[in-house]
Design an enzyme around this catalytic site. Structure first.
Site, short mmCIF file in Angstrom:
data_model
loop_
_atom_site.label_atom_id
_atom_site.label_comp_id
_atom_site.label_asym_id
_atom_site.label_seq_id
_atom_site.Cartn_x
_atom_site.Cartn_y
_atom_site.Cartn_z
N SER A 73 -1.42 -1.21 -2.32
CA SER A 73 -1.02 -1.65 -3.65
C SER A 73 0.48 -1.87 -3.68
O SER A 73 1.24 -1.16 -3.02
CB SER A 73 -1.40 -0.59 -4.69
OG SER A 73 -0.69 -0.77 -5.89
N LYS A 74 0.91 -2.85 -4.45
CA LYS A 74 2.34 -3.12 -4.55
C LYS A 74 3.09 -1.96 -5.20
O LYS A 74 4.31 -1.87 -5.12
CB LYS A 74 2.57 -4.42 -5.32
CG LYS A 74 2.09 -5.65 -4.56
CD LYS A 74 2.26 -6.92 -5.35
CE LYS A 74 1.69 -8.12 -4.58
NZ LYS A 74 1.79 -9.38 -5.32
#
Length: 488
Positions: A254-255
């Site tokens: 995930s960013k």
């Protein structure tokens, strides 16, 4: 007849080049080059509100940095342009009207409030929210009435009920979806902008894309796209949906996951080598035959086989990346590594913004000493901290060693030679240490450890002779005098 190999990477300029997107681009590139096909970059910029300034340039800049080149795109042109979706809106409108004329699409005048109310009611009944089709069959009179109210329509695709859509995926095998669970979906929004699932079909067909290699998060989009291919009488490409990249806890990358550096430009800024990043990313969800893990770009092109794409999630191993970049750094030209390291020393305030020839040569020698230990160029700051402190910092183990009975004798002998040396080179220092051994009778650890700890504060380190050259004669002499005055 086999279709010519044409693949595409189609980023949205809603952010900078991310590891996951870089992998998609890289696999498409390797596939195209392996088969002597064409690699196309298409900019999917129709989500205008989310586009960020510089996003497009960043994508192209860092793909080039990685070593990826392409045959067609916004910057090099090509026979299938334009290669930016916002410049293709007339094409999407043309095919939307064709679907309307064929009864496969229709105008929907529902307001956002009506649609939201419908979704809420479906949720309350325990149903999966989807469009009910309430404007599927409105009359011309109803249509005129809605337009008189000032309503602007979207265009929805008419999903046929009771159909099963199956496609063969090169990674997942055969995948099937039932049409009944999908509902009529928007293909052109009220603002006239085509939606992703519609535009991508038009573009892939008109650009003669033969294979679509993308992340498995796109699997749910595929049935809608297959419906559009079918409605227009077009043959879809071959699909290959790559597994997700996961972190060390096996969770989707995930960013927002701060445990892993996620953007390619960050690796560039930290001093990773592009060829190391290319090699590492190529092995995220694909494996060649054999045990080797170090490959040049040309070797990866020759070896790439989409049938060897992994069916399991690809684990992002930060230790493996460090090891791989260290491998490439050790083999890199010293001047190149020095150029990467200097900005980090400057940013830390350790060396001046402008280096004269003498200082640059000193930094070059410093980098040479630590090149084998660097996992990335920014490591130079932490590795060389002792050279920029006014005097060494001794820990408990170091102080204990300096308290041993033979240490003053060794240090006094070495100091005497260092004070008189007119040639403070690595060779001269080596000769001095041999003279100390002869004079004192101490050798091995009893000789080298006191000198190293006294002058660096470290029990272990890089080549002692070269370390002392970099510290410099004046500092070595001054530190030994000070220390001997303290320990007697």
């Amino acid at each position: 007849m086999t279709r010519p190999i044409r693949v595409r990477y189609a980023p949205s300029p809603t952010g900078h080049l991310h590891i996951g997107n870089a992998r998609t681009a890289l696999f498409n590139y390797l596939f195209a080059r392996h088969h002597n096909g064409k690699f196309i970059i298409r900019i999917e910029d129709t989500d205008i509100k989310r586009n960020v300034a510089g996003g497009e340039d960043n994508q192209l800049t860092y793909l080039k940095w990685l070593g990826v080149d392409w045959d067609e795109s916004i910057d090099v042109g090509g026979p299938y342009g334009p290669y930016r979706q916002t410049e293709r809106l007339d094409l999407y409108r043309k095919y939307a009207e064709q679907l309307i004329a064929a009864g496969r699409a229709y105008y929907c005048y529902c307001t956002e409030e009506e649609l939201e109310k419908e979704r809420e009611e479906q949720t309350e009944r325990g149903e999966t929210p989807r469009y009910s089709g309430k404007h599927r069959n409105i009359t011309d009179e109803q249509r005129r009435a809605y337009e008189a109210e000032g309503r602007i329509p979207s265009i929805r695709f008419r999903v046929e009920e009771g159909k099963t859509y199956t496609f063969g995926d090169q990674v997942k095998g055969d995948i099937s979806f039932e049409s009944d669970g999908i509902g009529d979906f928007v293909i052109v929004k009220k603002d006239g902008i085509a939606t992703y699932n519609f535009a991508v079909v038009i573009d892939d067909y008109l650009m003669e894309i033969s294979h679509v290699l993308r992340g498995e998060d796109h699997i749910s989009n595929t049935p809608r796209q297959l419906m559009i291919y079918e409605a227009l009488g077009w043959e879809p490409p071959q699909f290959a949906h790559m597994t997700l990249i996961v972190n060390e806890q096996r969770k989707k990358l995930s960013k927002r996951d701060e445990s892993i550096i996620q953007f390619i430009e960050q690796y560039d800024q930290l001093g990773y080598l592009p060829e190391a990043m290319f090699n590492f990313i190529a092995l995220l969800g694909w494996s060649p035959e054999g045990e080797n893990e170090i490959f040049s770009r040309e070797e990866l092109i020759a070896a790439f086989d989409a049938d060897r794409l992994s069916k399991s999630p690809a684990a992002f191993d930060t230790n493996k990346l460090s090891w791989m970049n260290n491998h490439y750094l050790k083999k890199a030209d010293l001047d190149r590594v020095t150029t990467l390291a200097v900005p980090h020393l400057q940013k830390a305030g350790l060396v001046p913004e402008t280096l004269d020839a003498q200082k640059r040569e000193w930094v070059r020698a410093l980098v040479a000493l630590y090149q084998e230990q660097m996992n990335c160029a920014s490591d130079i700051v932490e590795l060389t901290g002792m050279f920029f402190r006014e005097e060494p910092e001794y820990d408990e183990e170091g102080r204990a060693l300096l308290g041993e009975a033979h240490v003053p004798e060794v240090l006094r002998s070495f100091l005497g030679l260092a004070e008189q040396s007119g040639d403070f080179t690595a060779e001269a220092i080596q000769a001095m240490l041999k003279s100390v051994q002869k004079e004192t009778g101490h050798k091995g650890k009893q000789l080298f450890m006191p000198v190293r700890v006294a002058l660096t504060g470290q029990m272990h380190g890089r080549d002692l002779n070269q370390t002392l050259v970099l510290l410099g004669q004046e500092r070595v002499v001054g530190q030994l005098r000070k220390l001997l005055s303290q320990i007697g």
